[in-house]
Design an enzyme around this catalytic site. Structure first.
Site, short mmCIF file in Angstrom:
data_model
loop_
_atom_site.label_atom_id
_atom_site.label_comp_id
_atom_site.label_asym_id
_atom_site.label_seq_id
_atom_site.Cartn_x
_atom_site.Cartn_y
_atom_site.Cartn_z
N SER A 145 -4.86 7.36 13.19
CA SER A 145 -4.46 7.17 14.55
C SER A 145 -5.85 7.29 15.59
CB SER A 145 -3.63 8.20 14.96
OG SER A 145 -4.24 9.65 14.91
N ASN A 146 -5.65 6.68 16.72
CA ASN A 146 -6.77 6.84 17.65
C ASN A 146 -7.42 8.39 17.85
OD1 ASN A 146 -6.71 4.08 17.81
ND2 ASN A 146 -6.38 4.15 19.86
N GLU A 147 -6.29 9.26 17.67
CA GLU A 147 -7.02 10.70 17.76
C GLU A 147 -7.57 10.98 16.50
OE1 GLU A 147 -3.72 9.63 18.37
OE2 GLU A 147 -3.80 10.08 20.39
N GLN B 248 0.97 -1.20 0.14
CA GLN B 248 -0.08 -0.07 -0.09
C GLN B 248 0.90 1.09 0.08
OE1 GLN B 248 -2.01 0.79 3.52
NE2 GLN B 248 -3.91 1.65 2.64
N GLY B 249 0.55 2.23 -0.84
CA GLY B 249 1.28 3.45 -1.05
C GLY B 249 0.46 4.55 -0.62
N TYR B 250 0.23 4.72 0.59
CA TYR B 250 -0.81 5.84 1.16
C TYR B 250 0.02 6.64 1.80
CZ TYR B 250 -5.24 3.80 0.12
OH TYR B 250 -6.50 3.26 -0.39
N SER B 251 0.38 6.55 3.13
CA SER B 251 1.16 7.56 3.91
C SER B 251 2.54 8.15 3.33
CB SER B 251 1.70 7.03 5.24
OG SER B 251 0.51 6.49 5.81
N GLU C 45 -16.14 -3.00 5.02
CA GLU C 45 -15.79 -4.35 5.85
C GLU C 45 -14.86 -4.15 6.88
OE1 GLU C 45 -14.56 -7.47 3.27
OE2 GLU C 45 -16.77 -7.59 2.11
#
Lengths: 339, 396
Positions: free
Chosen positions: B381-383, B126-129, B244
């Site tokens: 992230s959880n934030e 995956q090339g996202y971040s 999903e």
């Protein structure tokens, strides 16, 4: 009432901080007086009080020094207790680095019962998770004499019958499993009471070390919050992060007070000392984990990498809870001592 | 209100259990259970066994080679294989790209890529971040500029999990700087063998090579590798992030980890008694188990909603926050449980061997604790998740 360190201690802390920031080896630590600060004048040093220990180890922790100074102080203290003045002199000069081999498999954080035996001039048994044993010049070992009394012995780590199995430590140095298989040892006397005293001093050292490491983690996180931009602004402007950082700051101040309490009572009666040791270690274990986890989370992915300088700091903060009794071990002891 | 599975669902659960028992090599299960990294061969073997059974992508529609599993079946499958310490199905092809191609890909893309995901011929990453685009993913800067029948890609992606094994990467790239940042992003499929791509390892805090940086220098990508429409990639990425997501709570992983933790606590001795009998430790353990019991039902409530056709939206953010914290708490308790054995800190050597002086269950407890700090950071992230809950559920 005076919460300022003496001029001498402030000077030691300053020079230590400057030198450690550039990196320092064992000889340099000795030149700076780090080792002398761990011993009283009677023992040949110039410190040995709770606040001497606190000042030195806070700086070692702040810099993330991997050198096994806690263990050298502990082993050296016991050598001093046993009248080994010549060895102590060499330790202070930096020419002899001892380590202390006491814990055994299955003891967890308890100080006994010790099973390693001393018979006919020889040691047999296994010591576990011994920090700084690799490369040490001398091992100070606890063992049973006559099958029932714990005494202290010195052994050369390269003597026949001594086997070290060494791995890296979560704390940054190394730890060894040591097997004694009829290794020749020198009895130096002593008893468990002395060992307990010196373990309380080592507990203070680990707590002060953690305090320095916490402040490093806090400062790195603050720098990151001030510079990292997402959604067009520095992330330190997000109130959710600001408030968590404020909590981290509050908890570190509480931990500092607990360490001051312990340093001030290190030479008080055993009950007062041990209550403060357990209070400090319980709190430091809890706060060190909080600081490490919050520092990682607020940094995000970058803090998960080995390359980023926070990684060894985080590991050191987690390792704190596994040295000289964890949060629960000290909570239990605090309850017992408070009954 | 009925808290029980139907007879059909129970029969499916038994079938899953039997299959895993017969097909999962004991050595792989042992390594998953103790947190050791798996080799590519291990993961390929497990994928091929699942694929032979038709269960690698069970929740894909039948027309694409799946089983059209219901949300409940998918949940049962995930819980069972996690509890059995089966390796996580590498999600990039099966769980991420597959559904995107099924919804937005061309017929040619579906026909070519989907079978290759199932066969294991293609390993996707995956090339996202990007270094400057983490929580703020839409600020990504990797550029794709049209040049005849190619895009020319320049930029840098990061946190590319298992990219060292991949032969393909799906990327979010910037094709326009007009309008809002979300409006200029496209979804591109790129062959990792294309000249100009360089993969650099990132070693994580636990000593493991799990993620990578991927650098693109004048990488030429055929235009037919664009998924859907140019500048609409953000829509597909969001679809991927909400599609999903019922497995996101990781209840199965947490259950398996709690079982391992209890085994440790029954074996480790504290003052000469099993640690599990220590009142402080037992209380810590009990609090986690109480949370997990409730979490399992919270998760099932979302699964049941999905089965009724309600796409889990912001609820999956709740599952992610609670589930990640719970798993991290279990890792933390395992670290406490092994006591001083957490201090010898060992990574695998070049041959993948691990030498740790303590009991086998203690060898990677500190590593796993450190490694799983990632689960409250990655995938939003959880934030970020709490921000979604605040806006989408609470309306603040």
């Amino acid at each position: 009432m005076d919460f300022n360190h003496t001029e001498e201690r402030r000077m030691l802390a300053d020079s230590l901080r400057r030198t450690l920031a550039r990196g320092a080896d064992w000889a340099t630590l000795a030149e700076l007086g780090v080792l002398g600060a761990l011993f009283t004048e009677d023992e040949g040093g110039f410190g040995g009080q709770g606040f001497d220990i606190a000042v030195v180890f806070e700086e070692l922790g702040r810099a993330g020094s991997p050198l096994p100074v806690v263990e050298a102080g502990l082993a050296g203290g016991l050598l001093a207790d046993c009248g080994q003045a010549e060895l102590v002199e060499q330790i202070i000069a930096g020419t002899l680095r001892p380590a202390f081999a006491h814990g055994e498999p299955g003891l967890r954080y308890d100080h006994g019962p010790i099973r390693t035996r001393y018979e006919d001039g020889r040691l047999t048994g296994r010591k576990s998770v011994v920090e700084g044993a690799e490369g040490a010049d001398l091992l100070v070992v606890t063992a049973l004499e006559n099958g029932d009394t714990v005494r202290l012995f010195t052994v050369a780590p390269d003597a026949p019958g001594v086997t070290l199995y060494t791995t890296p430590s979560l704390n940054g140095g190394s730890v060894s499993e040591i097997t004694f298989d009829g290794a020749a040892a020198t009895p130096i006397g002593g008893h468990m009471g002395l060992v307990e005293n010196r373990i309380e001093a080592a507990t203070l050292a680990v707590c002060a070390d953690a305090l320095g490491a916490m402040e490093t983690a806090r400062d790195m996180t603050l720098d990151y919050l001030r510079t990292r931009k997402q959604f067009g602004i520095v992330i330190g402007k997000f109130q959710a992060l600001q408030h968590r950082m404020a909590d981290v700051a509050i908890e570190i101040e509480q931990a500092r007070s607990a360490v001051i309490n312990l340093a001030g009572h290190l030479h008080a009666d055993a009950l007062a000392r041990d209550r403060h040791a357990s209070a400090a270690k319980n709190m430091v274990g809890r706060v060190a984990r909080l600081v490490a986890e919050e520092a990682i989370q607020m940094h995000g992915g970058i803090a998960m990498t080995e390359e980023y300088a926070l990684a060894p700091v985080s590991r050191r903060l987690i390792a704190v809870d596994h040295r000289y009794g964890d949060e629960d071990w000290h909570l239990e002891r605090f309850i017992r001592l408070s009954a | 209100m009925d808290l029980n599975y139907t007879p059909d669902e129970l029969a499916f659960r038994d079938e899953v259990r039997a299959f895993i028992k017969d097909n999962l090599p004991a050595d792989i299960a042992r390594r998953v259970g103790s947190g050791e990294p798996l080799t590519k061969a291990d993961m390929d073997l497990w994928h091929s066994r699942l694929n032979a059974k038709g269960w690698l992508a069970g929740s894909w529609p039948r027309e694409f080679g799946g089983q059209s599993w219901t949300a409940v079946q998918k949940h049962i499958f995930e819980e069972e294989y996690a509890a059995a310490h089966a390796p996580r199905i590498v999600p990039f092809g099966v769980a991420m790209l597959g559904p995107v191609l099924q919804a937005f890909g061309s017929k040619a893309q579906q026909d070519y890529y989907l079978p290759r995901i199932l066969s294991g011929e293609d390993w996707w990453c995956q090339g996202y971040s990007e270094p400057g685009a983490g929580s703020d993913l839409a600020s990504l800067k990797t550029r794709a500029v049209r040049d005849g029948d190619h895009y020319v890609v320049n930029g840098q992606k990061t946190w590319t999990t298992l990219g060292q094994f991949a032969n393909k990467i799906f990327c979010l790239v910037r094709t326009s700087t007009e309008g809002k940042p979300q409006e200029g992003i496209s979804f591109l499929l790129i062959d990792m063998d294309t000249p100009g791509i360089e993969v650099r390892p990132i070693i994580l805090i636990d000593g493991v090579h799990e993620v990578n940086e991927v650098w693109f220098t004048d990488v030429r990508v055929p235009v037919e590798n664009l998924v859907g429409k140019e500048n609409e990639g953000w829509t597909y990425a969001k679809y991927l992030l909400t599609h999903e997501r019922t497995g996101i709570a990781g209840v199965g992983f947490a259950t398996a980890a709690l079982d391992s933790l209890k085994r440790i606590a029954r074996t480790e001795m504290n003052h000469g008694r099993p640690l599990i009998e220590d009142p402080h430790f037992a209380a810590r353990l009990a609090r986690i188990e109480i949370e997990l019991m409730a979490m399992a039902t919270t998760n099932l409530r979302v699964v049941a909603g999905a089965a009724e056709g309600k796409a889990p939206g912001a609820e999956s953010s709740m599952l992610k926050v609670k589930g990640s914290i719970l798993r991290q708490q279990i890792n933390d308790l395992a670290r406490r449980a092994v006591g001083p054995w957490a201090v010898p800190f060992v990574s695998e050597d070049l041959e993948g061997n691990i030498y740790h002086p303590g009991p086998e269950y203690s060898a990677r407890v500190a590593n796993s604790y450190l490694n799983n700090r990632k689960i409250s950071i990655y995938g939003g992230s959880n934030e970020v998740q709490r921000g979604i809950i605040t806006k989408a559920i609470l309306g603040l």
